[in-house]
Design an enzyme around this catalytic site. Structure first.
Site: not given
Lengths: 377, 498
Positions: B498, B325-327
């Site tokens: 993000f 999800w962060h990247g």
């Protein structure tokens, strides 16, 4: 609501905190090993300049490349012309620095300015590196600032400055000394002692530096002109010959021809000379000391030996037009008419460079053609 | 627009506040609408083209929420929910992961599919997750209010829009519906302003100060530069504290700003580096994301209801997806997997019930300190992977931290301690340590020590009493003014990417 300050407390805290910040940097936090050195350097250089005030002389004014890569000692020994190196470091307001030196410069003197390749100021409000010194030590100069500039100077200090200040104060108490200081200057104000042996510890760093590049855009935002114009105007008013020049750089540096042409045009349009060595003051990385603009001592002397006769010729003739080949540069005492070409020492072939034209000495724009004569060496 | 920019502080925020409270005198509904429109304008300043995307996402999810609320039958509800979440995730995948998938396919198959170079809309991860949570809550029957204006405000509310906290519908809607929200409250305003100023100091003074010492090294290692022990630790610790002060500073600012409008946002940080184990760390770090992952991923996967093996698998899946999800990068996936492994090890350790027998308070204190230290260094190692642009870069930093590349200091720094140069390597200039200057090294060390003292020795913003808040503002306000109005251009928050 025990965790909530009252509105009055909050406003009071903000105001008193702001006053505390200003008080801290005006009266307590100091940087004795760096910022304070500016004043000491300027005093040192002004003292020497005062001692030769009545002589015709060359003065070199730039950032630290002026101090590390240029040697007045060599120039005087080679040409017999008095020379003072006024350079300290990049980032300090030119007008403020030169205000200390103008009283000792007179008509016919040469002010050579191989200013570092320009990078626009990073801060949003334009303020120079002398601000901390002025806020801490020169309150009279601070009082003469405009309100905007004064506020900008008062809010110059970030938390890193605070830590550096504390560190320097502690180091000074412990007797620590800087790598370079007044003790490492020649009488004329040149940096000395950047020996090849000492440079070995920096060689990996120097070799690893990226290819430096210079952009024309950096010059076109008026900041450069705003910084340099007052110097040229004051010099012209006093009859001092300003000679623009190039700082020392790696021979693999990307210095676009338009940048050099821009500089040449800039100086010439303002009635100043522009002196370009055939090598564009570029040297191999192995000739550099600890940064990409500081030559080792031997290269500093060699570079100065190439510049000295050219500057001396201008000083003697008070004209920009000159021809001095590297081969000829060993002795220059004649006052012969100067020619319009410069010569590569290695090839012996003469190459024409644009700055060497008499018309630009005290010219108006119309009499001073554009930079199309420039051919890099 | 950034919270730490003069335009936000001097123009947007005063205008939004005045408009909100003035209109509220006349109509609460229009005041809510004015705040929603201010929030959309706030978003539009970054890139007006994506306002349509934001609004389309809001309208779609609102309609799907209404449809879910009216749906009869479990099957229909499930179908609608799956469809809506699929659309949301597809949108997120398109904008965030297209190039990642193309790159991966190219690397695996040798194909040369050109990259799409899609611009990532600001805050898309946050507003997508916020709305997925809303849809799930509707399907569970938790949601009771369906005012479109309030829903629009719930999603776009500018204090949380671009980087969280990730909100629950149920904790915001009652506040938007409450009449007290629309009356100016001096006490809440002052509390909000004090929290906001402390958050601003965290970001502008500490995080931005530390950034200068982390970024150059992480860039250099991507070009193959080998780094030594002190350089590597200097940058890793600088980034560890930069990230905390940046993101917790942002969260404080969001909470403080929201209080100016009489709206309380959930906490996002609770002194995470004081944690004694990784489980505790994730209860204290980015708490609203942890809550989201727990409620909407880990628990639906089965949580801890089907035995230890399934529980550990669920933990790994949750953390890997949380990392992703962060990247769109393998480093985030590996960072997530690393933390998943830490959590599994932590749960396994707890099952073994070692050190549960009676121990003296002194021993307990010692063991507690060891546990905090070990947790912190595990987190630091994780942040190296998180920050690096590639696993090669991360490996270079980690190798440097291990000491395998030697222990080297700048000659002038080594000279301060007599005899030190006999035991370590010495270089004239180390541009990746302290920016290449002696005082830079001092600055870097001082900032790291200050950050560590604040993280380990002081309460967090929410725990601070009045006196401590006043002291914090008093000491930092000058540097905050300097950073905002006289320093470099305002730097974006790390979590904006993000």
């Amino acid at each position: 609501m025990k965790r909530t300050p009252s509105p009055r407390w909050l406003i009071g805290t903000v105001l008193s905190g702001t006053c505390f910040y200003i008080f801290l940097f005006m009266f307590i936090v100091d940087r004795p090993l760096t910022t304070n050195e500016i004043g000491a350097y300027m005093q040192y250089k002004a003292n020497y300049l005062a001692s030769i005030r009545d002589e015709s002389k060359i003065a070199i004014f730039a950032g630290s490349n002026g101090r590390f890569s240029h040697r007045c000692e060599t120039i005087t020994a080679q040409t017999g012309v008095a020379c003072a190196n006024l350079s300290i470091a990049v980032g300090y307001d030119f007008t403020w620095q030169m205000s200390r030196y103008w009283p000792y410069l007179k008509r016919g003197d040469v002010l050579y300015m191989p200013l570092e390749y320009w990078a626009p100021p990073a801060g949003r409000v334009k303020i120079n590196g002398e601000a901390p010194y002025i806020v801490r030590h020169d309150h009279a100069a601070l009082a003469q600032y405009s309100l905007t500039r004064m506020v900008s100077a008062l809010f110059y200090f970030d938390i890193r400055y605070l830590f550096s200040g504390i560190g320097e104060m502690l180091l000074q108490k412990s007797g620590a000394q800087r790598r370079t200081s007044l003790r490492s200057l020649t009488v004329q104000g040149d940096e000395r002692g950047a020996t090849t042996e000492k440079s070995e510890q920096y060689s990996a760093f120097i070799q690893g530096l990226p290819h430096p590049s210079v952009s024309l855009e950096a010059y076109t935002d008026r900041a450069f002109a705003e910084a340099v114009d007052p110097i040229i105007e004051t010099a012209r008013a006093k009859g001092i010959v300003v000679v623009g020049g190039l700082p020392t750089a790696f021979d693999d540096a990307q210095i676009p021809t338009p940048v050099v042409m821009w500089l040449q045009t800039y100086f010439e349009l303002r009635g100043a000379c522009f002196l370009v060595l055939p090598n564009l003051s570029k040297y191999p990385r192995s000739a550099f000391y600890d940064t990409d603009s500081h030559l080792q001592e031997s290269a500093q002397i060699a570079h100065s030996a190439r510049l000295g006769p050219r500057l001396a010729a201008i000083e003697r003739s008070t004209r920009c037009s000159d021809t001095v080949s590297d081969a000829d540069s060993k002795s220059h005492t004649h006052k012969s008419p100067l020619r319009l070409t410069d010569t590569h020492a290695t090839s012996g072939r003469r190459r024409r460079i644009g700055a060497w034209r008499p018309c630009c000495m005290n010219s108006r724009r119309a009499s001073c053609p554009g930079p199309n004569l420039f051919v890099p060496g | 627009m950034l919270f730490n920019s003069p335009a936000f502080l001097l123009i947007f925020l005063p205008a939004a506040l005045i408009a909100f409270f003035l209109i509220a005198i006349w109509s609460r509904a229009f005041a809510a609408l004015s705040l929603a429109l201010s929030s959309v304008a706030f978003y539009a300043v970054w890139n007006p083209r994506f306002v349509a995307l934001l609004l389309a996402s809001v309208v779609f999810n609102y309609c799907m929420g209404a449809a879910l609320g009216n749906a009869d039958g479990l099957r229909k509800t499930k179908l609608l929910l799956v469809f809506a979440i699929a659309v949301d995730l597809s949108l997120l995948a398109f904008f965030k992961y297209t190039d990642f998938f193309i790159t991966t396919i190219n690397e695996l198959t040798g194909a040369q599919v050109p990259l799409a170079h899609i611009v990532l809309p600001l805050g898309i991860s946050f507003f997508t997750f916020t709305q997925i949570a809303f849809l799930v809550d509707v399907s569970r029957g938790v949601v009771t209010e369906y005012s479109f204006v309030h829903y629009l405000l719930f999603v776009t509310y500018f204090p949380h829009l671009v980087a969280g906290p990730i909100l629950h519908h149920k904790e915001m809607m009652p506040q938007f519906a409450s009449p007290t929200t629309y009356r100016f409250d001096a006490a809440l305003f002052t509390e909000g302003m004090s929290i906001f100023l402390i958050g601003l100091a965290k970001k502008v003074v500490l995080a931005d100060g530390l950034a200068a010492f982390a970024s150059p090294l992480f860039s250099a290692v991507e070009n193959g530069t080998t780094v030594t022990f002190f350089e590597a630790w200097g940058a890793a610790l600088a980034y560890t504290f930069q990230l905390y002060f940046d993101f917790s500073g942002y969260s404080d600012m969001a909470i403080g700003l929201s209080l100016l409008f009489n709206v309380r946002l959930p906490l996002n940080f609770a002194s995470p580096y004081k944690s004694k184990n990784i489980i505790e760390f994730w209860r204290r770090w980015h708490m609203t994301l942890s809550r989201f992952l727990r409620d909407y991923l880990y628990v639906p996967l089965g949580g801890n209801r089907h035995g230890p093996a399934r529980r550990y698998a669920n933990l790994m899946i949750t953390m890997i997806l949380g990392g992703f999800w962060h990247g769109a990068s393998w480093t985030f996936v590996i960072w997530g997997a690393l933390h998943g492994a830490f959590l599994v090890a932590n749960h396994g350790w707890q099952r073994l019930r070692i050190f549960r027998h009676d121990i003296s308070p002194r021993s307990a204190m010692f063991l507690s300190s060891c546990a905090t230290t070990a947790t912190f260094f595990a987190v630091v190692a994780g942040w190296v992977v998180f920050r690096a642009q590639s696993m090669h870069g991360a490996a270079r930093v980690l190798v440097g931290m291990s000491g395998a590349n030697g222990f080297v200091l700048p000659s002038q720094v080594a000279a301060i301690i007599p005899g030190l140069d006999r035991h370590i390597g010495v270089k004239g200039n180390m541009p990746l340590f302290g920016g290449g200057s002696v005082m830079g090294v001092f600055e870097q060390l001082s900032l790291i020590i200050l950050a560590a003292v604040l993280c380990f020795g002081f309460p967090n913003t929410q725990q601070m009493g009045t006196r401590m808040r006043i002291a914090a503002i008093f000491l930092s306000i000058g540097f905050v003014i300097q950073g905002i109005f006289f320093g470099h251009a305002p730097s974006p928050f790390l979590y904006f990417q993000f």
